[in-house]
Scaffold this active site. Structure first.
Site, mmCIF file in Angstrom:
data_model
loop_
_atom_site.group_PDB
_atom_site.id
_atom_site.type_symbol
_atom_site.label_atom_id
_atom_site.label_comp_id
_atom_site.label_asym_id
_atom_site.label_seq_id
_atom_site.Cartn_x
_atom_site.Cartn_y
_atom_site.Cartn_z
ATOM 1 N N SER A 126 0.767 -1.232 0.014
ATOM 2 C CA SER A 126 0.053 0.068 -0.181
ATOM 3 C C SER A 126 0.783 1.258 -0.138
ATOM 4 O O SER A 126 2.161 0.987 0.419
ATOM 5 C CB SER A 126 -0.939 0.151 1.222
ATOM 6 O OG SER A 126 -1.611 1.308 1.488
ATOM 7 N N TYR A 138 -2.034 -1.270 10.548
ATOM 8 C CA TYR A 138 -2.087 -1.517 9.085
ATOM 9 C C TYR A 138 -0.889 -0.951 8.470
ATOM 10 O O TYR A 138 -0.440 -1.513 7.556
ATOM 11 C CB TYR A 138 -3.333 -0.807 8.562
ATOM 12 C CG TYR A 138 -3.769 -0.714 7.162
ATOM 13 C CD1 TYR A 138 -4.237 -1.723 6.765
ATOM 14 C CD2 TYR A 138 -3.334 0.000 6.512
ATOM 15 C CE1 TYR A 138 -4.451 -2.036 5.282
ATOM 16 C CE2 TYR A 138 -3.438 0.066 4.963
ATOM 17 C CZ TYR A 138 -3.994 -0.967 4.477
ATOM 18 O OH TYR A 138 -4.472 -0.975 3.265
#
Ligand code: NAD
Length: 255
Positions: free
Chosen positions: A146, A160
């Site tokens: 990401s 995350y």
């Protein structure tokens, strides 16, 4: 489609998190590039639906349920792929969760471990069993990291972000280790992509009154298909000298 038509003819591809969003788009894109596809997820109904979407347009696909955080289930997933299609050439390790939104000091220990387990340990477990299968025959693997693996963003998702930085590092060390075995390992780093996950993060931020809107030079969200195209390219022969790379697909967000 620009030259990627049937670039993976005769190949077999495995996609985790294939029931939704980016994984569903990449499963469809692998099929359109000529690959037979194993769609995997913990979400059985929507996973089966992805396989059905592929078959409805003339492709070959099977759904296999597996929780990527459980080694024995991932091992069985790779075995099921071989049992069904006889080989494994491409893998997109993509299944993941965002976790709860909270500041680092407020983050719950159990929730922290759950996010790391699925997003980071899950990618490692997939690599472990895919690499064991690919040794000897070669292959190409793409991990979904990401922009959160390259920048401490978005706010309130510390587990995350840490997991995605982990995926980038794991991709690089693994690429170096397996380059001489004909196995390429890359990562895609999507920016804000229009999927259910992004919707959940947005709702959480709104609920907490946290401004989460990130200025994007493109002025729009990315579509899952735009990430899927990068994944298929990384798995294709066109990317034969590309390994250990993190390919950012973010509309210019990090620039
Ligand atoms: P999504 O929630 O639409 O899809 C994620 C899928 O992963 C779901 O089908 C879910 O059931 C599955 N999954 C969750 N836990 C699992 C487990 N333990 N085992 C197997 N499958 C599991 O989200 P998405 O946006 O398509 O996300 C896909 C990947 O892309 C994730 O790794 C996510 O972190 C990453 N990503 C998304 C964005 C974005 O803006 N949407 C940006 C950067 C990275």
């Amino acid at each position: 489609m620009s030259g990627m038509e049937r670039a993976l003819e005769g190949k077999v591809a495995l996609v985790t998190g294939g029931a939704s969003g980016i994984g569903r788009a990449s499963a469809l894109a692998f099929s359109r590039a000529g690959a037979r596809v194993v769609v995997s997820d913990v979400a059985v109904e929507r996973g089966e639906e992805t396989a059905e979407l592929i078959r409805a347009e003339g492709g070959e696909a099977a759904f296999v349920r597996a929780d990527v955080a459980r080694g024995e289930e991932v091992e069985a997933l790779v075995a099921a792929t071989i049992a069904r299609f006889g080989r494994l050439d491409c893998a997109h390790n993509n299944g993941g969760i965002e976790g709860e939104l909270a500041a680092t000091a407020d983050y719950g220990e159990e929730e922290w471990r759950r996010v790391i387990d699925i997003n980071l340990t899950g990618v490692w477990l997939c690599l472990k069993h895919e690499l064991a299968q690919m040794l000897g025959g070669g292959g190409a693997i793409v991990n979904t990291a990401s922009v959160s693996g390259l920048k401490g963003f978005p706010p309130l998702l510390p587990a995350y972000v840490a997991s995605k930085y982990g995926v980038v590092g794991l991709t690089q060390v693994t690429a170096r280790q397996y380059a001489q075995h004909g196995i390429r390992v890359n990562a895609v780093c999507p920016g804000a992509i229009d999927t259910p996950m992004l919707g959940r993060i947005g709702e959480g931020a709104t609920r907490l009154g946290v401004p989460m809107v990130a200025e994007n030079p493109s002025g729009r969200l990315g579509q899952p298909e735009e990430v899927a195209a990068a994944v298929v390219w990384l798995c294709s022969h066109a990317a034969s000298f590309v390994t250990g790379h993190t390919l950012v697909v973010d509309g210019g967000f990090l620039a």
